[in-house]
Design a protein around this motif. Structure first.
Motif: not given
Length: 286
Positions: A1-29
């Motif tokens: 595969m073009f990307f190394s394992k570490g890069v693949q892991y980081m890309l997955i983590a980055t996307f899921v972290f943004v989903v988590m941030k969206v959840c935080v903003k969904l409950v501003p109260h």
């Protein structure tokens, strides 16, 4: 595969972290520290279950560094969750993306990693992009900027502690110490600002905890697999996700100079990753 394992892991983590941030903003109260409390409870529960299942000691081997990693992460998390509820999603994300600069500087001393001279040029490019974003987005004050920088420093420090633990600890043990340190702080603080969650609030809070656990696992695997200076820069990819989520879900838009600043951040990242990959592939000469 073009990307190394570490890069693949980081890309997955980055996307899921943004989903988590969206959840935080969904409950501003809900106060940020209360959200962190729920996140810690869920994370600790999941860690204990899987560590027990795999018969791995939860206390780890290098306790001082594990505690330091948890402490640095706790500071970064508390300040960043506050920012997420104060300013636009993409703006908060951009502030956090200067963490690789601090990770790289600290990595020279903490984990003895070398940094190519061209990387500093691209790090500077990304940092200038952050300054442009702050200067042309009236929703972000100087206070927000300073707290964002402090949070990014804490994150950069935490990255290096994870790297130091790469050969001595199970990834889930490293993750476990993070909420373990935060939980007492969040518990006491939440008593004074408690807001009772209602209805869908519970689902969103559960989402924060689950997304955090998934993202933390892949983030830890990434930092155990690759050099800090190479992996940490991939955090910037999350800016694209943050812009899209912010636009679709929260109707967040920016002026063209702010977009230009964000583009400068991304350009610095892309050039850094591409050139570092090519340098790594270049055969050594004698």
């Amino acid at each position: 595969m073009f990307f190394s394992k570490g890069v693949q892991y980081m890309l997955i983590a980055t996307f899921v972290f943004v989903v988590m941030k969206v959840c935080v903003k969904l409950v501003p109260h809900i106060p940020a520290i209360e959200i962190i409390l729920f996140r810690c409870i869920i994370s600790i529960s999941i860690c204990l279950y899987y560590l027990n299942k795999q018969k791995v000691s939860v206390w780890g081997n290098n306790k001082p560094v594990l505690i330091l990693r948890g402490s640095a992460g706790a500071f970064a998390l508390i300040t960043y969750f506050w920012l997420l509820q104060e300013i636009p999603l993409a703006t908060a994300a951009t502030l956090q993306y200067i963490a690789p600069i601090f990770a790289t500087i600290l990595g020279i001393y903490l984990v003895k990693e070398k940094v190519a001279s061209f990387q500093w040029i691209f790090f500077l490019m990304s940092f200038v992009g952050v300054i442009i974003v702050q200067g042309f987005d009236a929703r972000m004050s100087t206070t927000h900027l300073l707290i964002g920088i402090a949070s990014a420093m804490g994150t950069g420090l935490a990255y290096n502690f994870v790297r130091k633990l790469k050969t001595s600890e199970h990834p889930l043990v490293i993750i476990f110490y993070f909420p373990l340190v935060v939980l007492p702080i969040a518990s006491i603080w939440s008593v004074f600002v408690w807001v009772q969650p209602q209805g869908w609030d519970w689902v969103v809070l559960l989402g924060v905890g689950i997304c955090t656990q998934i993202a933390q696992y892949f983030l830890t695997k990434a930092y155990q697999s690759e050099e800090v200076s190479k992996i940490s820069i991939l955090n910037y990819v999350g800016l694209v996700y943050a812009l899209l989520f912010g636009w679709f879900l929260f109707d967040e838009t920016f002026n063209w100079m702010t977009y230009a600043g964000m583009g400068l951040v991304l350009l610095g990242v892309i050039l850094n990753v591409v050139l570092k990959e090519k340098l790594a592939e270049k055969p050594a000469t004698t």
